[in-house]
Design a protein around this motif. Structure first.
Motif: not given
Ligand code: MLT
Length: 267
Positions: A22-23, A88-89, A92, A126, A149, A184, A211, A237
């Motif tokens: 994750a980010f 999460s990230m 993606y 962002r 988080l 993102m 989130i 999360h």
């Molecule tokens: C993450 O946990 O990676 C972030 O919440 C991703 C996001 O900012 O969309």
């Protein structure tokens, strides 16, 4: 432009399972997965570009590029196909990987993530965070990103876990944070990618995720025929960090069920 080789920690033997963090964390978040899943699979946890031990490079921010970095990790380890999972990230990046490298997947795990792109106000936020982190450091992340988080159960009753996440957030390199926020913000809708999947999908979500809430997970599971949805209780999360045993159990069961896992390596 030069190609970035991701720093990667791997443990175990068996079906390769790549887990993308994750980010704004690093592969350090997968400690309990490297320990808990290594009995049944080869757990491969790269640091995405700019985070942990990986260099950022000089490319424009792009989730697609991050997915191509992961394909190069498979090349470097002579792996044709793997279960690819991300939180999460990392999710993606996993969906971008599914679009760009469909033949290299045995299955997909999408945890605490969403297939929808960002609405405009989120993109603006962002960019704002990217600028402020570059100017002032990671304090803005601790104030504005860290609180959501983890879930309320972890925040209230597991301060050590929340503290560990705080440490990882504070350690995030600012250039990588800004780059990843911009990557993102530019990501595309992934619902068609999920609808076109030819491999099994496991969707995991913490019941307290603020989130990427349960509704996002349900939408992803509905988009992909035959997808499995697992809701992890008392987790927010960061399901894999907050409830590692429950997370590992659903991932291990999924990996065992994935067809084609028996012949994972090339050559
Ligand atoms: C993450 O946990 O990676 C972030 O919440 C991703 C996001 O900012 O969309």
């Amino acid at each position: 432009m030069w190609s970035v080789q991701l720093y990667t920690r791997s443990t175990g033997t068996g079906v390769p399972v790549v887990l993308l963090h994750a980010f704004p964390l690093s592969s350090a978040m997968w400690l309990a997965q490297r320990e808990g899943l290594a009995g049944g699979c080869r757990v491969i946890t790269p640091d995405l570009r700019g985070f942990g031990g990986s260099l950022l490079g000089d490319d424009e921010p792009s989730i697609d590029l991050m997915a191509d970095d992961v394909a190069r990790v498979l090349d470097a380890q002579s792996i044709d196909q793997a279960v690819i999972g991300g939180l999460s990230m990392g999710g993606y990046v996993t969906m971008a990987f599914a679009r760009r490298h469909p033949d290299r997947m045995l299955g997909l795990v999408l945890a605490d993530t969403k297939a929808a792109p960002d609405p405009e106000p989120v993109k603006d936020k962002r960019e704002d965070i990217a600028r402020r982190v570059l100017e002032d450091g990671t304090a803005v992340l601790v104030r504005e990103v860290l609180p959501a988080l983890t879930g309320r159960t972890t925040r209230q009753s597991r301060p050590m876990v929340h503290g560990r996440v705080r440490g990882l957030v504070q350690a995030a390199p600012t250039a990588a944070v800004a780059w990843a926020q911009r990557a993102m913000a530019a990501r595309q809708d992934s619902f068609e990618t999920l609808a076109a999947l030819k491999v099994p999908l496991l969707v995991v979500v913490g019941e307290e995720d603020e989130i990427s809430p349960v509704a996002d997970a349900e939408a992803m599971a509905q988009a992909a025929p035959g997808a499995r949805l697992e809701v992890i209780q008392r987790a927010g999360h960061l399901t894999a960090v907050e409830q590692p045993e429950a997370f590992n159990a659903v991932v291990a069961a999924f990996v065992r069920s994935v067809p084609g896992g028996a012949a994972p390596t090339r050559g």
